[in-house]
Design a protein around this motif. Structure first.
Motif, PDB file in Angstrom:
ATOM      1  N   ILE A  42       0.827  -1.201   0.000  1.00 47.19           N
ATOM      2  CA  ILE A  42       0.000   0.000   0.000  1.00 47.19           C
ATOM      3  C   ILE A  42       0.866   1.258   0.000  1.00 47.19           C
ATOM      4  O   ILE A  42       0.417   2.334   0.363  1.00 47.19           O
ATOM      5  N   SER A  43       2.134   1.085  -0.349  1.00 52.10           N
ATOM      6  CA  SER A  43       3.045   2.227  -0.485  1.00 52.10           C
ATOM      7  C   SER A  43       3.120   3.086   0.770  1.00 52.10           C
ATOM      8  O   SER A  43       3.193   4.303   0.687  1.00 52.10           O
ATOM      9  N   CYS A  44       3.126   2.453   1.937  1.00 50.16           N
ATOM     10  CA  CYS A  44       3.169   3.237   3.171  1.00 50.16           C
ATOM     11  C   CYS A  44       4.572   3.763   3.453  1.00 50.16           C
ATOM     12  O   CYS A  44       4.740   4.711   4.193  1.00 50.16           O
ATOM     13  N   GLY A  45       5.571   3.096   2.859  1.00 43.80           N
ATOM     14  CA  GLY A  45       6.934   3.584   3.007  1.00 43.80           C
ATOM     15  C   GLY A  45       7.687   3.067   4.213  1.00 43.80           C
ATOM     16  O   GLY A  45       8.809   3.501   4.479  1.00 43.80           O
ATOM     17  N   THR A  46       7.095   2.149   4.974  1.00 46.02           N
ATOM     18  CA  THR A  46       7.790   1.609   6.142  1.00 46.02           C
ATOM     19  C   THR A  46       9.092   0.915   5.733  1.00 46.02           C
ATOM     20  O   THR A  46      10.117   1.057   6.393  1.00 46.02           O
ATOM     21  N   ALA A  48      11.013   1.533   3.182  1.00 47.48           N
ATOM     22  CA  ALA A  48      12.035   2.507   2.826  1.00 47.48           C
ATOM     23  C   ALA A  48      12.561   3.227   4.061  1.00 47.48           C
ATOM     24  O   ALA A  48      13.726   3.595   4.135  1.00 47.48           O
ATOM     25  N   ALA A  49      11.685   3.416   5.052  1.00 49.05           N
ATOM     26  CA  ALA A  49      12.104   4.110   6.265  1.00 49.05           C
ATOM     27  C   ALA A  49      13.065   3.257   7.080  1.00 49.05           C
ATOM     28  O   ALA A  49      14.020   3.757   7.651  1.00 49.05           O
ATOM     29  N   SER A  60      14.729   2.768  -2.496  1.00 47.71           N
ATOM     30  CA  SER A  60      13.405   2.713  -1.874  1.00 47.71           C
ATOM     31  C   SER A  60      12.632   1.551  -2.463  1.00 47.71           C
ATOM     32  O   SER A  60      12.308   1.546  -3.650  1.00 47.71           O
ATOM     33  N   ARG A  62       9.626   0.791  -1.774  1.00 40.04           N
ATOM     34  CA  ARG A  62       8.282   1.273  -2.122  1.00 40.04           C
ATOM     35  C   ARG A  62       8.252   1.781  -3.557  1.00 40.04           C
ATOM     36  O   ARG A  62       7.373   1.433  -4.345  1.00 40.04           O
ATOM     37  N   LYS A  63       9.262   2.576  -3.904  1.00 38.88           N
ATOM     38  CA  LYS A  63       9.339   3.135  -5.247  1.00 38.88           C
ATOM     39  C   LYS A  63       9.564   2.029  -6.278  1.00 38.88           C
ATOM     40  O   LYS A  63       8.959   2.018  -7.340  1.00 38.88           O
TER      41      LYS A  63
ATOM     42  N   MET C 201      -0.544   6.851   7.103  1.00 37.34           N
ATOM     43  CA  MET C 201      -0.531   6.043   5.876  1.00 37.34           C
ATOM     44  C   MET C 201      -1.612   6.541   4.934  1.00 37.34           C
ATOM     45  O   MET C 201      -1.411   6.746   3.769  1.00 37.34           O
ATOM     46  N   ARG C 227       2.972  11.953   4.820  1.00 36.28           N
ATOM     47  CA  ARG C 227       2.491  10.618   4.448  1.00 36.28           C
ATOM     48  C   ARG C 227       3.653   9.634   4.471  1.00 36.28           C
ATOM     49  O   ARG C 227       4.420   9.524   3.531  1.00 36.28           O
ATOM     50  N   ARG C 229       4.727   5.927   6.997  1.00 35.12           N
ATOM     51  CA  ARG C 229       4.493   5.175   8.234  1.00 35.12           C
ATOM     52  C   ARG C 229       5.808   5.036   8.970  1.00 35.12           C
ATOM     53  O   ARG C 229       6.842   4.737   8.378  1.00 35.12           O
ATOM     54  N   SER C 231       8.748   3.554  10.852  1.00 37.60           N
ATOM     55  CA  SER C 231       9.301   2.193  10.939  1.00 37.60           C
ATOM     56  C   SER C 231       9.840   1.943  12.337  1.00 37.60           C
ATOM     57  O   SER C 231       9.552   0.920  12.944  1.00 37.60           O
ATOM     58  N   VAL C 245      10.975   8.062   8.900  1.00 43.84           N
ATOM     59  CA  VAL C 245       9.882   7.680   8.008  1.00 43.84           C
ATOM     60  C   VAL C 245      10.340   7.943   6.581  1.00 43.84           C
ATOM     61  O   VAL C 245      11.360   8.586   6.361  1.00 43.84           O
ATOM     62  N   GLU C 246       9.602   7.424   5.629  1.00 46.54           N
ATOM     63  CA  GLU C 246       9.842   7.868   4.268  1.00 46.54           C
ATOM     64  C   GLU C 246       8.754   8.872   3.935  1.00 46.54           C
ATOM     65  O   GLU C 246       7.572   8.595   4.148  1.00 46.54           O
ATOM     66  N   THR C 248       6.718   9.623   1.624  1.00 42.65           N
ATOM     67  CA  THR C 248       6.419   8.845   0.420  1.00 42.65           C
ATOM     68  C   THR C 248       5.967   9.726  -0.741  1.00 42.65           C
ATOM     69  O   THR C 248       6.096   9.349  -1.896  1.00 42.65           O
TER      70      THR C 248
END
Lengths: 115, 613, 343
Positions: A42-46, A48-49, A60, A62-63, C201, C227, C229, C231, C245-246, C248
């Motif tokens: 769902i592209s939340c980016g966790t 990548a973080a 990334s 996500r990307k 998110m 935006r 989440r 980590s 976070v990213e 996004t």
């Protein structure tokens, strides 16, 4: 940027546009067949973080997943090679995407097609 | 008369088998690299030949490890292997009585009772040499047949043999096993019918022959006997012809493998000629299937026995390669001692070695930090368990350790995950980066909280002058040196051995010794070498989340069975995995120590106050 | 003879249903595991989206007349057994009770933020939950006590314990997004100089006037929304919280040091759900909450006639939704009992 085509009305520079009419989803379909959890992102980016590689690079996941989904394969090989496979993203992902399996599948399919 | 047409299936099969084995083994041995071949050359004339032969006797004939697994299973295998060998050896000796020569054709002892009818011999007449042999040959045949009866029951009810699973057969296996099962009953039938006509049977063949003679009309027995001899020979022949492509190839190959191992030949990180031998030494006995947790997740096809078979049949695929947690439970129990983890990693390497990972983005500069003794490395996963990090920092502060937290702001991965994925070159570039940073620190001790990092630091980094310790080892050392004061918590705990720390690095003792100082350790059946995998393994590259959860929950059922106050582990990944279920209180060994440390501080303060009063 | 209704849980759903069933002439017994009625609402300061005083709303519900209602306190119900047209209700302490119909209003529990270890709750001093923040607003009227000084940057983390496969909760808790926006505004009012960030998110402003509150947070309070989440959180030497976070939407990793981190903890099914389900023979849904026999047509009715559901015991709900659900449950109970009486 393609500056030569000065036209009136609605134009988008070719380089910028994701042309779904032209795009090939071959890679996505193959990866999807082997690792269906790519659909859950769902592209939340966790990912990548938390990513160990992202501390040192612009990697990334996500990307990367979005690029595969949109059929953008250019430069993907170099991108995916940045992953250290450490597995942090897999632990952090709230959707249970098998991120490492996904990376391996993208890797393998890119190897096969030689892109 | 020392020839009859019926010996042709046996004789032809035997020659075929010997030729095939000769070609196969000489090709594999020729393909072993030069250093390996040199080792074989030295080994053949070294003292190693004796322990190797002893192991062949213990394992290939007596099946010692099978006995350890289960007594019935051991008896069954021993009756086939050792019994058959005795039948051949004693049969040879017996045949000498009649032929007198040393140059009997190979089929002569096998079909001796067809060629020689010694009517002088009576059952149980043990004081003559022919009588003695007749008795002992019948006895060995009975011994093998008893094993056959067990094998039959094992097919029906494998649980009696301590096995929940047996492997499925392919076509060659089916031919081979059918023949194998028929060989000895047919021999009994042929010898008994012959004895009923000509006499001269032993206690077994004589009585079976008499019984048959009562049932059958006398006119048909000679014809039937001849047919039985044909059938016996044919069963042997077909067994020999199918053997090189069936599971029974393990019988000769295990012997070859044991010798090569003793000579120092290894498969290591790459699939090579020795791996080919290892693959064929697998009897597909299914002992590994029983312990493999992949079957909990519905992936029986990925269990070692099937993986090895598909490797052997050149039917391997990336799913099979990738779908293994590399927990090492199979390697512990394998009766043939095949290095199943190396085989799996090596086959991943074959597929993944060309994947390029230059990691050119890693910074060139190395952090400088002189004047410290200890380097602490939390590891990638360690950043997702901050309580472990915090516990370690507070303990090292309390013990006045001069340390540096190497990856406080994030880790460069240790490389073990890439190693496990068979990407050795890629792993090495990460390892080089960490090695530089470790050496630049000037520290003499490297402590890590992650067993995954610990294993690779220990085995592959070659950190000269730096001692690598897992935090459980380091904390025990601090406690034993008197640098740390900890209290017993009174809590009852179960300890979960992380795969990479336990089976992977054989660190069983220190965590337990440390734990016993802070808590009551409840022993459980599945610990140490038998410990379960938490299901979070980074060794696997194919399991989905639901499958991982199933493995996790099954492991938790076992671990929580004694109802401990806490489930203690020593791995951030195990901790995250187990606590994600929400059914157990999971704590790292370092956290438990840190908690008791605080209490120790309070205790000191209290006693100080008391003394002031 | 008046029919006896047992209501399990004297939170707002139980109280609302009790007052209606009471007015219908049934004998009602409220069975409450705590020492007081009201449940979670007693801990809230203001309610979204209109920031109504929570105590006022609670009083409004509690003060409704209850003529024939008795309340049993400190009774944690563990089983409901159907027995000869009746139900035997047993509590943990051995207390047993018979009723002609049972209404389950056991509500929710807050997700235990310690289970999300990487967020540092219970490990770092300056990580708190949204429920704790609410209590701080209510009791201390400020959060300086916790930090020891005026905070200059606070982060609110959405979806803690909700929409997270890794802790087994795939569902959305529905109320946290708007609660975060409400709490961000309240924080900003307390500390006008403080920067407030919401890490989300998706922003699920699905209720009436929620979007307006969101707009107000941007327009009047300069709340920033990122935006991405979270980590993991780390702690620096001064006790500040470092979050990663990213971003996004920008596609870049973002690091930020916070004085305080507030975790928007979601709802989970209450602990006794499983034992009540197995004893009563009613179904538990995949999210752990009670399952209605038909969520569209009969949202208050279980698979066992005579056992009913209301409020958050059958899934996350807002306070107003909970109250409506309780009223409709009361009607369902009445129609069941009057049909029984006619037979």
């Amino acid at each position: 940027m393609n500056e030569k085509k000065l036209a009136f009305g609605y134009t988008v520079s070719k380089d910028r546009q994701i042309d779904f009419d032209e795009a090939s989803l071959e890679l996505y379909n193959k990866v999807c067949a082997a690792e269906p959890s790519i659909r859950l992102c769902i592209s939340c980016g966790t990912c990548a973080a938390t990513c160990s590689a992202a501390k040192f690079s612009d990697f990334s996941l996500r990307k990367l997943i979005l690029q595969v989904r949109r059929g953008i394969t250019k430069g993907l090989q170099a991108e995916v090679s940045k992953c250290m496979l450490c597995g942090k993203c897999q632990l952090a992902c709230p959707r249970g995407v098998s991120t490492r399996a996904l990376i391996m599948q993208i890797n393998m399919n890119l190897q096969k097609t030689g892109k | 008369m020392t020839f009859d047409l019926f010996v042709i299936p046996f004789f032809g099969g035997l020659i075929f088998l010997l030729v095939v084995l000769f070609i196969k083994y000489s090709r594999w041995i020729a393909l072993i690299d030069r250093s390996g071949r040199r080792k074989i050359g030295y080994g053949l004339f070294s003292l190693q030949i004796f322990p190797a032969t002893w192991e062949v006797f213990l394992e290939s004939l007596l099946h010692r490890r099978m006995w350890k697994q289960n007594k019935l299973l051991g008896y069954m295998h021993m009756s086939f292997a050792f019994g058959w060998l005795l039948l051949i050896l004693l049969g040879n000796l017996e045949s000498r009585i009649y032929s007198g020569g040393h140059l009997n054709p190979p089929y002569y002892p096998i079909f001796l009772k067809f060629f020689v009818h010694d009517k002088r011999v009576l059952p149980f007449e043990l004081n003559t040499l022919p009588g003695f042999f007749r008795f002992i040959m019948d006895f060995v045949l009975l011994y093998i047949l008893s094993g056959l009866v067990l094998a039959f029951f094992k097919r029906i009810h494998s649980r009696w043999f301590g096995m929940k699973n047996t492997s499925r057969h392919n076509r060659f296996d089916q031919w081979a096993i059918t023949c194998l099962w028929l060989i000895f009953p047919l021999r009994l039938l042929a010898e008994s019918l012959t004895a009923s006509i000509y006499g001269g049977g032993g206690f077994l063949t004589n009585s079976v022959g008499d019984t048959l003679a009562m049932i059958l009309p006398a006119a048909v027995t000679p014809g039937m006997a001849y047919v039985a001899w044909w059938a016996y020979s044919s069963a042997l022949g077909i067994f020999f012809i199918t053997l090189p492509w069936s599971r029974y190839m393990h019988i000769p190959t295990e012997v070859v493998m044991i010798y090569l191992k003793h000579f120092g030949v290894k498969s290591g990180k790459h699939l090579n000629s020795f791996s080919e031998i290892e693959m064929r030494a697998c009897p597909k006995c299914g002992v590994c299937i029983d312990v493999c947790q992949m079957k909990d997740a519905g992936a029986v096809g990925s269990t070692p026995a099937y993986f090895v078979r598909s490797l052997r049949m050149k039917e391997g695929n990336s799913l099979l390669n990738n779908n293994c947690m590399l927990c090492g439970r199979c390697k512990e129990v394998c009766p043939v001692q095949i290095d199943l983890l190396d085989l799996r990693i090596a086959s991943r390497n074959l597929e993944n070695q060309s994947i390029d990972k230059p990691f050119s983005y890693l910074p060139a500069d190395v952090p400088d930090s002189k004047g410290i003794n200890v380097l602490y490395f939390a590891g990638c996963m360690g950043h997702l368990t901050p309580s472990v990090k915090k516990a370690m920092v507070s303990i090292m502060d309390a013990a006045n350790v001069k340390y540096k937290f190497l990856d406080q702001d994030g880790s460069v991965c240790c490389g073990r995950p890439l190693m496990m994925a068979g990407m050795f070159e890629a792993a090495r570039s990460l390892m080089e980066k960490n090695r530089q940073a470790i050496h630049a620190s000037g520290a003499r001790i490297l402590v890590t909280s992650c067993p995954i990092c610990y294993k690779i630091f220990n085995e592959e980094y070659k950190l000269f002058g730096v001692e690598v310790l897992h935090h459980s080892q380091y904390l025990l050392r601090l406690v034993e040196a008197g640098s740390l004061w900890i209290n017993h918590s009174g809590l009852s705990v179960v300890y979960h051995d992380p795969c990479e720390l336990g089976r992977g690095s054989e660190v069983y003792k220190e965590p337990r010794k440390l734990l016993k100082r802070v808590a009551k350790l409840i022993p459980i059946e599945q610990e140490r070498e038998n410990a379960l995998c938490c299901g979070g393994s980074i060794g696997d590259l194919a399991l989905n989340q639901d499958q991982r959860n199933i493995i996790r929950d099954a492991a938790l059922d076992v671990l929580l069975e004694p109802k401990p106050d806490f489930l203690v582990t020593a791995c951030p990944l195990c901790k995250k995995t187990f606590s994600s279920a929400g059914t157990a209180k999971v704590i790292d060994i370092a956290e438990l120590v840190a908690q008791q440390l605080e209490k120790a501080d309070n205790l000191i303060e209290e006693t100080v106050e008391e003394s002031i009063l | 003879m008046n029919k006896q209704v047992a209501i399990i849980g004297a939170g707002i759903a139980g109280l609302e249903a009790a007052s209606i069933l009471d007015s219908m002439g049934f004998k009602v017994t409220l069975v409450e595991k705590a020492e007081h009625t009201g449940g979670h609402i007693q801990n809230w300061h203001q309610l979204f989206p209109d920031r109504r005083n929570a105590t006022e709303v609670a009083q409004g519900i509690i003060s409704k007349p209850l003529a024939n209602v008795s309340t049993e306190f400190n009774r944690e119900v563990t089983s409901i057994q159907p027995f000869a047209e009746k139900f035997i209700i047993s509590a943990k302490d051995g207390w047993v009770f018979n009723a002609d119909a049972v209404l389950i209003t056991t509500g929710f529990e807050l997700f235990d933020a310690k289970r999300k270890e990487e967020y540092g709750y219970g490990i770092y001093d300056h990580v708190i939950t949204s429920a704790e923040l609410e209590t701080l607003f209510k009791k201390e009227n400020g959060v300086t006590l916790r930090i020891g000084r005026t905070p200059s940057r606070i982060g609110l983390v959405h979806c803690v314990g909700s929409r997270d496969e890794k802790i087994g909760n795939i569902f959305c808790s529905k109320v946290c997004c708007v609660t975060a926006v409400k709490q961000a505004i309240e924080l900003k009012e307390l500390y006008p100089e403080c920067e407030i960030y919401c890490l989300y998110m998706d922003l699920r402003m699905s209720g009436r006037h929620y979007e307006e509150l969101y707009k107000q947070a941007q327009e009047e309070y300069s709340i920033q929304f990122i935006r991405g989440r979270l980590s993991e959180a780390a702690e620096d030497k001064s006790g500040k919280i470092i979050v990663k976070v990213e971003d996004t939407l920008l596609g870049r990793p973002l690091k930020m040091t916070m004085d305080m981190l507030v975790l928007m903890t979601g709802m989970v099914a209450s602990a006794q759900t499983a034992s009540i389900c197995s004893s009563a023979g009613i179904q538990k849904d995949s999210d752990g909450f009670f399952k209605a026999s038909d969520p569209h047509l009969y949202g208050n009715i279980t698979g066992i006639p005579g056992i009913f559901l209301a409020g958050t015991c059958s899934g996350p709900k807002t306070i107003s939704d909970t109250l409506s659900d309780a009223r409709s449950a009361a009607l369902a109970v009445q129609s069941y009992l009057s049909a029984e009486a006619n037979n």
